[in-house]
Scaffold this motif. Structure first.
Motif, PDB file in Angstrom:
ATOM      1  N   ALA A 107      17.757   5.264 -10.553  1.00  0.00           N
ATOM      2  CA  ALA A 107      18.069   6.454 -10.949  1.00  0.00           C
ATOM      3  C   ALA A 107      16.129   5.946 -12.105  1.00  0.00           C
ATOM      4  O   ALA A 107      15.402   6.488 -12.800  1.00  0.00           O
ATOM      5  CB  ALA A 107      19.054   6.856 -11.705  1.00  0.00           C
ATOM      6  N   ALA A 108      16.651   4.953 -12.835  1.00  0.00           N
ATOM      7  CA  ALA A 108      15.957   3.971 -14.531  1.00  0.00           C
ATOM      8  C   ALA A 108      14.541   3.888 -13.297  1.00  0.00           C
ATOM      9  O   ALA A 108      13.940   3.840 -14.220  1.00  0.00           O
ATOM     10  CB  ALA A 108      16.582   3.677 -14.302  1.00  0.00           C
ATOM     11  N   VAL A 109      14.882   3.848 -12.851  1.00  0.00           N
ATOM     12  CA  VAL A 109      13.625   3.094 -11.968  1.00  0.00           C
ATOM     13  C   VAL A 109      12.208   4.095 -11.448  1.00  0.00           C
ATOM     14  O   VAL A 109      10.642   4.009 -11.466  1.00  0.00           O
ATOM     15  CB  VAL A 109      13.763   1.858 -10.330  1.00  0.00           C
ATOM     16  N   ALA A 110      13.031   5.740 -11.041  1.00  0.00           N
ATOM     17  CA  ALA A 110      12.631   6.641 -10.823  1.00  0.00           C
ATOM     18  C   ALA A 110      11.696   7.107 -11.980  1.00  0.00           C
ATOM     19  O   ALA A 110      10.917   7.736 -11.616  1.00  0.00           O
ATOM     20  CB  ALA A 110      13.776   7.170  -9.333  1.00  0.00           C
ATOM     21  N   VAL A 111      12.645   7.341 -12.221  1.00  0.00           N
ATOM     22  CA  VAL A 111      11.999   7.936 -14.030  1.00  0.00           C
ATOM     23  C   VAL A 111      10.995   7.534 -15.214  1.00  0.00           C
ATOM     24  O   VAL A 111       9.863   7.511 -15.007  1.00  0.00           O
ATOM     25  CB  VAL A 111      13.123   8.011 -14.814  1.00  0.00           C
ATOM     26  N   LEU A 112      10.704   5.567 -14.540  1.00  0.00           N
ATOM     27  CA  LEU A 112      10.165   4.777 -14.624  1.00  0.00           C
ATOM     28  C   LEU A 112       9.106   5.001 -14.260  1.00  0.00           C
ATOM     29  O   LEU A 112       7.672   4.952 -15.023  1.00  0.00           O
ATOM     30  CB  LEU A 112      10.069   3.148 -14.489  1.00  0.00           C
ATOM     31  N   ALA A 113       9.389   5.066 -13.199  1.00  0.00           N
ATOM     32  CA  ALA A 113       7.858   5.562 -11.791  1.00  0.00           C
ATOM     33  C   ALA A 113       7.200   6.350 -12.363  1.00  0.00           C
ATOM     34  O   ALA A 113       5.963   7.022 -12.188  1.00  0.00           O
ATOM     35  CB  ALA A 113       7.870   5.180 -10.708  1.00  0.00           C
ATOM     36  N   ALA A 114       7.860   7.700 -12.512  1.00  0.00           N
ATOM     37  CA  ALA A 114       7.145   9.002 -12.268  1.00  0.00           C
ATOM     38  C   ALA A 114       6.150   9.173 -13.891  1.00  0.00           C
ATOM     39  O   ALA A 114       5.137   8.888 -14.084  1.00  0.00           O
ATOM     40  CB  ALA A 114       8.332  10.063 -12.325  1.00  0.00           C
ATOM     41  N   GLY A 115       6.608   8.106 -14.442  1.00  0.00           N
ATOM     42  CA  GLY A 115       6.471   8.379 -16.006  1.00  0.00           C
ATOM     43  C   GLY A 115       4.897   7.374 -15.732  1.00  0.00           C
ATOM     44  O   GLY A 115       4.219   8.174 -16.121  1.00  0.00           O
ATOM     45  N   GLY A 116       5.071   6.313 -15.110  1.00  0.00           N
ATOM     46  CA  GLY A 116       3.600   5.470 -14.611  1.00  0.00           C
ATOM     47  C   GLY A 116       3.018   6.632 -13.673  1.00  0.00           C
ATOM     48  O   GLY A 116       1.868   6.174 -13.935  1.00  0.00           O
ATOM     49  N   VAL A 117       3.411   7.431 -13.092  1.00  0.00           N
ATOM     50  CA  VAL A 117       2.797   8.692 -12.551  1.00  0.00           C
ATOM     51  C   VAL A 117       1.113   9.093 -13.155  1.00  0.00           C
ATOM     52  O   VAL A 117       0.171   9.062 -13.567  1.00  0.00           O
ATOM     53  CB  VAL A 117       3.086   9.288 -11.275  1.00  0.00           C
ATOM     54  N   VAL A 118       2.316   9.473 -14.594  1.00  0.00           N
ATOM     55  CA  VAL A 118       1.277  10.930 -15.567  1.00  0.00           C
ATOM     56  C   VAL A 118       0.927  10.293 -16.152  1.00  0.00           C
ATOM     57  O   VAL A 118      -0.249  10.112 -16.446  1.00  0.00           O
ATOM     58  CB  VAL A 118       2.804  10.947 -16.190  1.00  0.00           C
ATOM     59  N   LEU A 119       1.195   8.519 -16.700  1.00  0.00           N
ATOM     60  CA  LEU A 119       0.375   8.168 -17.649  1.00  0.00           C
ATOM     61  C   LEU A 119      -0.525   6.348 -17.322  1.00  0.00           C
ATOM     62  O   LEU A 119      -1.062   6.145 -18.041  1.00  0.00           O
ATOM     63  CB  LEU A 119       1.654   7.141 -18.566  1.00  0.00           C
ATOM     64  N   ASN A 120      -0.397   6.539 -16.224  1.00  0.00           N
ATOM     65  CA  ASN A 120      -1.206   5.580 -15.635  1.00  0.00           C
ATOM     66  C   ASN A 120      -3.062   5.690 -15.601  1.00  0.00           C
ATOM     67  O   ASN A 120      -2.984   7.038 -15.678  1.00  0.00           O
ATOM     68  CB  ASN A 120      -1.787   5.473 -14.937  1.00  0.00           C
ATOM     69  N   ARG A 121      -3.777   5.237 -16.864  1.00  0.00           N
ATOM     70  CA  ARG A 121      -5.337   5.589 -16.831  1.00  0.00           C
ATOM     71  C   ARG A 121      -6.022   5.371 -14.755  1.00  0.00           C
ATOM     72  O   ARG A 121      -7.036   6.449 -14.347  1.00  0.00           O
ATOM     73  CB  ARG A 121      -6.240   4.974 -17.300  1.00  0.00           C
ATOM     74  N   ASN A 122      -5.510   4.398 -14.685  1.00  0.00           N
ATOM     75  CA  ASN A 122      -6.373   3.841 -13.204  1.00  0.00           C
ATOM     76  C   ASN A 122      -4.959   5.597 -12.529  1.00  0.00           C
ATOM     77  O   ASN A 122      -4.456   4.949 -11.813  1.00  0.00           O
ATOM     78  CB  ASN A 122      -6.523   2.259 -12.737  1.00  0.00           C
ATOM     79  N   ALA A 123      -6.314   5.841 -10.987  1.00  0.00           N
ATOM     80  CA  ALA A 123      -5.468   6.433 -10.066  1.00  0.00           C
ATOM     81  C   ALA A 123      -4.883   6.327  -9.389  1.00  0.00           C
ATOM     82  O   ALA A 123      -3.469   6.285  -8.858  1.00  0.00           O
ATOM     83  CB  ALA A 123      -6.540   7.357  -9.988  1.00  0.00           C
ATOM     84  N   ILE A 124      -5.050   4.549  -8.892  1.00  0.00           N
ATOM     85  CA  ILE A 124      -4.565   3.981  -8.157  1.00  0.00           C
ATOM     86  C   ILE A 124      -3.251   3.370  -7.887  1.00  0.00           C
ATOM     87  O   ILE A 124      -2.771   2.964  -8.072  1.00  0.00           O
ATOM     88  CB  ILE A 124      -5.891   2.812  -7.399  1.00  0.00           C
ATOM     89  N   TYR A 125      -3.375   3.060  -9.382  1.00  0.00           N
ATOM     90  CA  TYR A 125      -1.907   2.903  -9.801  1.00  0.00           C
ATOM     91  C   TYR A 125      -1.144   3.771 -10.137  1.00  0.00           C
ATOM     92  O   TYR A 125       0.381   3.560  -9.803  1.00  0.00           O
ATOM     93  CB  TYR A 125      -1.817   1.830 -11.603  1.00  0.00           C
ATOM     94  N   SER A 126      -1.132   4.907 -10.494  1.00  0.00           N
ATOM     95  CA  SER A 126      -0.752   5.990 -10.613  1.00  0.00           C
ATOM     96  C   SER A 126       0.569   6.190  -8.538  1.00  0.00           C
ATOM     97  O   SER A 126       0.998   6.377  -8.845  1.00  0.00           O
ATOM     98  CB  SER A 126      -1.889   7.513 -10.652  1.00  0.00           C
TER      99      SER A 126
END
Lengths: 102, 201
Positions: free
Chosen positions: B8-27
């Motif tokens: 769950a923690a990894v899923a939430v962190l990854a979801a935050g990463g989708v929103v917060l990453n500036r590079n779309a490929i990292y998202s």
């Protein structure tokens, strides 16, 4: 394995849905907005499956199938529109595309 | 239990990463991690077939589609992630907090009620999870399955049509195009239309 309460799954689904919704509101890149829509759909899928397990019903999993179908079609059409938009306007910013605004 | 918290923690962190990453490929890669973690959660929920479909359709097809379009468009540098817009961020944060608190309080306070089905874990283990799911899908929900097939066909035709427009526009770039959006673009290009994404960073 089945010791995890269903409410935790529901709460996790709510958190993921909120992150996706905030992403749709915050980001301006169409690609990221589509990704955040996918996040929201996945959160709903998680809720469906968790409630289906809680109620001993397979209807939740059946609904997840249909949500996946709709999500796949949505991504395909959305990305095709994005490619077309990029050709016409050379932009991927949702605020730049405002022809329908009165 | 521990597995649930980690996933769950990894899923939430990854979801935050989708929103917060500036590079779309990292998202897109964060999205891949999020989808995979959700597949693990489906396994925890005794939904093995959904987990497989999640990996194949989402982590396989959808993420590849995202990365492919990113490569197609972003290789020219035309898609740049624009900066944060502060009032929008505040509004989104407030809306997200309200949404999360509302849903969270509902989850916290209300008990799960409703009619219980007969698909108990024992029955599923005895009859086979995928078999029971398939029988349900093709008897009770047969019409919905057919309609989903029609929907996929319509989506396929629509995406194909859009792609063909792209091809046609590329071959007749110099001539007057017949696309309806083309005229509005040329009209606005004459006045003040400049691509913002060129300068944004």
């Amino acid at each position: 394995m089945s010791g995890v309460p269903t409410a935790w799954f529901l709460l996790l689904g709510a958190i993921l849905f909120t992150i996706g919704a905030v992403g749709v509101l915050v980001r301006r890149n169409v690609l990221i907005v589509l990704m955040c829509v996918e996040l929201m759909l996945n959160a709903v899928n998680l809720t469906f499956v968790a409630l289906g397990r809680e109620l001993n019903s397979l209807t939740g999993q059946v609904f997840v199938f249909f949500v996946i179908v709709v999500a796949a079609v949505e991504v395909a059409v959305g990305l095709a529109i994005l490619v077309e938009l990029n050709r016409l306007r050379q932009t991927a910013d949702v605020d730049e595309v405002s022809e329908l605004k009165g | 239990m521990v597995l649930f918290w980690v996933v769950a923690a990894v899923a939430v962190l990854a979801a935050g990463g989708v929103v917060l990453n500036r590079n779309a490929i990292y998202s897109a890669l964060s999205l891949l991690v999020n989808f995979t973690m959700l597949a693990v959660l489906y396994l925890l929920l005794n939904a093995q077939f959904i987990a497989m479909v999640q990996v194949i359709v989402y982590a396989g097809a959808v993420v590849v589609l995202f990365v492919f379009v990113e490569m197609l468009l972003g290789a020219t540098g035309r898609i740049q992630v624009t900066g944060w817009l502060t009032p929008r961020l505040i509004v989104a944060a407030v809306a997200g907090f309200l949404l999360l608190s509302t849903v969270g309080s509902v989850v916290y306070e209300s008990a799960i009620g409703g009619m219980r089905g007969n698909a108990t874990p024992e029955m599923l283990a005895q009859a086979g999870q995928v078999q029971v799911l398939g029988i349900t899908l093709y008897t009770d929900y047969l019409l919905a399955v057919q309609l989903a097939g029609v929907l996929m066909l319509v989506g396929l035709v629509g995406a194909l049509q859009l792609g063909q427009q792209w091809q046609r526009g590329r071959t007749s770039q110099t001539t007057k195009s017949t696309l309806p959006l083309r005229s509005t673009e040329s009209a606005s290009a004459g006045t003040s239309h400049t691509p913002v994404s060129e300068s944004g960073g």
